[in-house]
Design an enzyme around this catalytic site. Sequence first.
Site, mmCIF file in Angstrom:
data_model
loop_
_atom_site.group_PDB
_atom_site.id
_atom_site.type_symbol
_atom_site.label_atom_id
_atom_site.label_comp_id
_atom_site.label_asym_id
_atom_site.label_seq_id
_atom_site.Cartn_x
_atom_site.Cartn_y
_atom_site.Cartn_z
ATOM 1 N N THR A 137 26.149 -44.852 28.546
ATOM 2 C CA THR A 137 24.849 -45.109 28.330
ATOM 3 C C THR A 137 23.820 -44.598 29.351
ATOM 4 O O THR A 137 24.164 -44.162 30.142
ATOM 5 C CB THR A 137 24.521 -46.823 28.206
ATOM 6 O OG1 THR A 137 25.209 -47.203 29.452
ATOM 7 C CG2 THR A 137 25.442 -47.257 27.306
ATOM 8 N N HIS A 138 22.385 -45.233 29.225
ATOM 9 C CA HIS A 138 21.289 -44.450 29.928
ATOM 10 C C HIS A 138 21.700 -44.315 31.637
ATOM 11 O O HIS A 138 22.059 -45.191 32.039
ATOM 12 C CB HIS A 138 20.128 -45.134 29.850
ATOM 13 C CG HIS A 138 20.167 -46.540 30.190
ATOM 14 N ND1 HIS A 138 19.923 -46.915 31.399
ATOM 15 C CD2 HIS A 138 20.438 -47.853 29.737
ATOM 16 C CE1 HIS A 138 19.941 -48.366 31.706
ATOM 17 N NE2 HIS A 138 20.253 -48.928 30.541
ATOM 18 N N GLY A 139 21.412 -43.169 32.051
ATOM 19 C CA GLY A 139 21.203 -42.855 33.436
ATOM 20 C C GLY A 139 22.652 -42.692 34.093
ATOM 21 O O GLY A 139 22.811 -42.895 35.272
#
Length: 214
Positions: A137-139
């Site tokens: 997921t993000h980052g």
Amino acid sequence: MTGLVLVGASGLAREASAVAVLLRHEGPLSIVDDDPARWGTLHGLTPVLGAVDLLTESVDHDVVLALGKGRHRRRVATRLELVGFDPDRYTSIVHPRVVLPGSCHVDAGAIVLDGVVLTADVEVGRHVVLMPQVTLTHGCTVHDFATLCAGVTLGGDVEVGEAAYIGMNASVREGVRIGAGATLGMGSVLLEDLPPGETWVGVPARPIRIGVHT
């Protein structure tokens, strides 16, 4: 480049070769392995040509390190570097159903199998292996030579260190750091930082204490 050579007659090589066929990679597909018993045989449907040293001769072929453990991939990469192997020959194998958003990056030598999801701002390093159904997921950042086994899920902004190994169906809480060379056991749930070189297992994950008797 006119062909693709996988290093290591492994289970991962079977999976990577299947994806290479789907991608219709240009030129012949072959494997090199240092086990003489495998030379001249088929690994699945892919011929094993000979030892890893043959890579210095087949200069017109792309190369992927298809060894299951990151430390083994790193050892071979170092060995090849010492004999002047051109790192620009490394290529990535990404299953055609995997979607790579514009904010995500997969570096050379990575193997990304079917069902992998990268959502946004994800960085995947060199020679990383992402097994089926991994979710980043993000980052998230996954450093060189790390291995994420089938079904692994990373929350946002997780960092996975070089040559770390995350077992099947493990989950990692957002913002957690996994150190270089660390191992997280399959099915584990990691809620805090995992120091470099340590092995943690369980729900929640805790370090394995070697030599402690109860």
